[in-house]
Design an enzyme around this catalytic site. Structure first.
Site, PDB file in Angstrom:
ATOM      1  CE1 TYR A 118      -4.452  -0.447  -0.303  1.00  0.00           C
ATOM      2  CE2 TYR A 118      -3.802  -2.491   0.776  1.00  0.00           C
ATOM      3  CZ  TYR A 118      -4.725  -1.745   0.052  1.00  0.00           C
ATOM      4  OH  TYR A 118      -5.909  -2.310  -0.337  1.00  0.00           O
TER       5      TYR A 118
ATOM      6  NE  ARG B  43      -2.506   0.982  -5.997  1.00  0.00           N
ATOM      7  CZ  ARG B  43      -3.041   1.208  -7.189  1.00  0.00           C
ATOM      8  NH1 ARG B  43      -2.350   0.965  -8.282  1.00  0.00           N
ATOM      9  NH2 ARG B  43      -4.262   1.674  -7.295  1.00  0.00           N
TER      10      ARG B  43
ATOM     11  CB  VAL C  24      -7.917   5.142  -2.304  1.00  0.00           C
ATOM     12  CG1 VAL C  24      -9.177   4.352  -1.973  1.00  0.00           C
ATOM     13  CG2 VAL C  24      -6.903   4.247  -3.028  1.00  0.00           C
ATOM     14  CG  ASP C  25      -6.208   8.334  -7.409  1.00  0.00           C
ATOM     15  OD1 ASP C  25      -6.882   9.352  -7.202  1.00  0.00           O
ATOM     16  OD2 ASP C  25      -6.372   7.607  -8.418  1.00  0.00           O
TER      17      ASP C  25
ATOM     18  CG  HIS D  26     -14.039   2.189  -2.320  1.00  0.00           C
ATOM     19  ND1 HIS D  26     -13.922   1.573  -3.536  1.00  0.00           N
ATOM     20  CD2 HIS D  26     -15.294   1.903  -1.896  1.00  0.00           C
ATOM     21  CE1 HIS D  26     -15.052   0.938  -3.837  1.00  0.00           C
ATOM     22  NE2 HIS D  26     -15.900   1.139  -2.864  1.00  0.00           N
TER      23      HIS D  26
ATOM     24  N   GLY E 176     -15.275   5.451 -16.050  1.00  0.00           N
ATOM     25  CA  GLY E 176     -14.091   4.649 -15.731  1.00  0.00           C
ATOM     26  C   GLY E 176     -14.274   3.675 -14.591  1.00  0.00           C
ATOM     27  CB  THR E 177     -16.490   2.614 -12.241  1.00  0.00           C
ATOM     28  OG1 THR E 177     -16.764   1.491 -11.383  1.00  0.00           O
ATOM     29  CG2 THR E 177     -17.780   3.296 -12.621  1.00  0.00           C
ATOM     30  CB  SER E 178     -15.543  -2.716 -13.831  1.00  0.00           C
ATOM     31  OG  SER E 178     -15.390  -2.822 -12.436  1.00  0.00           O
TER      32      SER E 178
ATOM     33  CG  ASN F 258     -15.663   1.808 -19.214  1.00  0.00           C
ATOM     34  OD1 ASN F 258     -14.801   1.230 -19.857  1.00  0.00           O
ATOM     35  ND2 ASN F 258     -15.858   1.596 -17.926  1.00  0.00           N
TER      36      ASN F 258
HETATM   37  P1  OAD Z   1     -11.998  -1.616 -12.324  1.00  0.00           P
HETATM   38  O1  OAD Z   1     -10.551  -1.977 -12.554  1.00  0.00           O
HETATM   39  O2  OAD Z   1     -12.940  -2.674 -11.918  1.00  0.00           O
HETATM   40  O3  OAD Z   1     -12.597  -0.966 -13.645  1.00  0.00           O
HETATM   41  C1  OAD Z   1     -11.925   0.035 -14.343  1.00  0.00           C
HETATM   42  C2  OAD Z   1     -12.813   0.434 -15.494  1.00  0.00           C
HETATM   43  O4  OAD Z   1     -12.193   1.525 -16.150  1.00  0.00           O
HETATM   44  C3  OAD Z   1     -13.036  -0.652 -16.542  1.00  0.00           C
HETATM   45  O5  OAD Z   1     -14.409  -0.736 -16.866  1.00  0.00           O
HETATM   46  C4  OAD Z   1     -12.223  -0.161 -17.749  1.00  0.00           C
HETATM   47  O6  OAD Z   1     -12.843  -0.504 -18.977  1.00  0.00           O
HETATM   48  C5  OAD Z   1     -12.290   1.342 -17.532  1.00  0.00           C
HETATM   49  N1  OAD Z   1     -11.162   2.100 -18.133  1.00  0.00           N
HETATM   50  C6  OAD Z   1      -9.885   1.706 -18.355  1.00  0.00           C
HETATM   51  N2  OAD Z   1      -9.169   2.709 -18.883  1.00  0.00           N
HETATM   52  C7  OAD Z   1     -10.016   3.773 -18.990  1.00  0.00           C
HETATM   53  C8  OAD Z   1      -9.870   5.121 -19.449  1.00  0.00           C
HETATM   54  N3  OAD Z   1      -8.713   5.582 -19.909  1.00  0.00           N
HETATM   55  N4  OAD Z   1     -10.961   5.929 -19.414  1.00  0.00           N
HETATM   56  C9  OAD Z   1     -12.145   5.479 -18.932  1.00  0.00           C
HETATM   57  N5  OAD Z   1     -12.330   4.225 -18.482  1.00  0.00           N
HETATM   58  C10 OAD Z   1     -11.288   3.386 -18.500  1.00  0.00           C
HETATM   59  O7  OAD Z   1     -11.984  -0.401 -11.285  1.00  0.00           O
HETATM   60  P2  OAD Z   1     -13.172   0.220 -10.446  1.00  0.00           P
HETATM   61  O8  OAD Z   1     -14.463   0.135 -11.197  1.00  0.00           O
HETATM   62  O9  OAD Z   1     -12.705   1.537  -9.961  1.00  0.00           O
HETATM   63  O10 OAD Z   1     -12.684  -1.447  -4.338  1.00  0.00           O
HETATM   64  O11 OAD Z   1     -13.234  -0.772  -9.243  1.00  0.00           O
HETATM   65  C11 OAD Z   1     -14.147  -0.473  -8.226  1.00  0.00           C
HETATM   66  C12 OAD Z   1     -13.645  -0.962  -6.919  1.00  0.00           C
HETATM   67  O12 OAD Z   1     -13.361  -2.344  -7.009  1.00  0.00           O
HETATM   68  C13 OAD Z   1     -12.345  -0.354  -6.449  1.00  0.00           C
HETATM   69  O13 OAD Z   1     -12.518   0.873  -5.811  1.00  0.00           O
HETATM   70  C14 OAD Z   1     -11.863  -1.399  -5.532  1.00  0.00           C
HETATM   71  C15 OAD Z   1     -12.065  -2.557  -6.447  1.00  0.00           C
HETATM   72  O14 OAD Z   1     -11.924  -3.800  -6.035  1.00  0.00           O
HETATM   73  C16 OAD Z   1     -12.119  -1.620  -3.131  1.00  0.00           C
HETATM   74  O15 OAD Z   1     -10.923  -1.684  -2.963  1.00  0.00           O
HETATM   75  C17 OAD Z   1     -13.106  -1.692  -2.003  1.00  0.00           C
END
Ligand code: OAD
Length: 256
Positions: free
Chosen positions: A80, A83, A120-121, A136, A204-206, A230
């Site tokens: 961490y 990171r 968290v950055d 988070h 930018g979230t899955s 996305n």
């Molecule tokens: P993910 O790694 O699950 O998803 C990242 C998303 O960003 C994916 O859908 C990619 O397609 C998309 N992506 C990649 N590059 C991109 C770009 N340049 N522009 C836009 N989108 C892009 O990350 P999170 O959704 O943030 O939780 O994950 C959510 C949470 O799950 C995190 O906060 C963490 C994790 O496990 C905890 O630690 C509690």
């Protein structure tokens, strides 16, 4: 009308826009997303590639847990801290800057703009966003594992892992690990914002980790229009009103 123009108009007219961001927004600042796989296992534990290999080797659900910390506090805090230093060394990208500008314009116009992030950055704050709801937690803040006493990390690496308070109590990053509750204030702020928004944007979230994955439904229940930005499709892609397929660092600046 091109989709970006429609999105630009929706932003300009929204009385209360709520934007949810995930690690994809920081990908263009060279911070790997949560589900990225990079690096090779093995090597010197102080070496950058080895720390990166931990990212590859461990599913975040294995490393980001209280159980992982209890089993190997040195490894987890070392990782961490690596990171944290990576985040400190990174710069906000045009996507972060555009969100800060959209917020400034909305506020100047007497409208509301709420930024909810799973990141968290600290890059949104460094880009100028205000009132950021950190769902988070933050890797920039650490706290005692028993007392919760907060500790300011040094600008460089900690001296020992796990780092400790002067009392000898180990400290951990103030991030939410799997199996832990989200910060109560953050979740209350998110629900309040979602109940009153007329535009919801997921960037930018899955969209697989709850409760953030369900936010779109709350926003829709409130009558909001929805946008997803996305490069890939996600479980919410089919239910958003507008999908902008591409990188946030390229698309968001076009919406300002
Ligand atoms: P993910 O790694 O699950 O998803 C990242 C998303 O960003 C994916 O859908 C990619 O397609 C998309 N992506 C990649 N590059 C991109 C770009 N340049 N522009 C836009 N989108 C892009 O990350 P999170 O959704 O943030 O939780 O994950 C959510 C949470 O799950 C995190 O906060 C963490 C994790 O496990 C905890 O630690 C509690």
């Amino acid at each position: 009308m091109p989709d970006t123009e429609t999105a630009r108009l929706w932003f300009a007219r929204a009385r209360h826009a709520v934007v949810l961001t995930g690690s994809g927004v920081s990908a263009e600042s060279s911070i790997p997303t949560f589900r990225d796989v990079k690096g090779d296992a093995g090597g010197d534990p102080d070496d950058d590639t080895t720390m990166q290999a931990l990212w590859a080797e461990f599913d975040p659900q294995t490393l980001a847990t209280p159980e992982a910390f209890d089993a190997d506090p040195e490894m987890v805090t070392r990782w961490y801290d690596w990171r944290r230093l990576k985040c400190l060394g990174a710069q906000p990208n045009p996507g972060h800057l555009a969100l800060a500008e959209l917020q400034r314009r909305a506020i100047a116009d007497g409208r509301r703009f709420t930024l909810l992030t799973q990141n968290v950055d600290g890059l949104h704050q460094r880009a100028g966003s205000t009132g950021v709801v950190e769902l988070h937690g933050s890797i920039m803040q650490w706290r005692g594992v028993r007392t919760g006493v907060s500790a300011d990390p040094p600008p460089g690496p900690f001296d020992t892992y796990p780092p400790t308070l002067p009392t000898g109590e180990p400290i951990r990053p103030s991030v939410v690990w799997f199996g832990e509750m989200l910060p109560e204030r953050a979740i209350a702020a998110a629900f309040e914002a979602l109940a009153s928004c007329d535009l919801f944007v997921s960037v930018g979230t899955s969209a697989v980790v709850h409760p953030a994955a369900g936010f779109i439904h709350q926003a829709r229940d409130a009558g909001a229009r929805t946008i997803e930005i996305n490069p890939d499709s996600t479980p919410i892609s089919n239910i958003t009103d507008l999908r902008l397929v591409g990188r946030s660092g390229e698309i968001l600046p076009r919406l300002v």
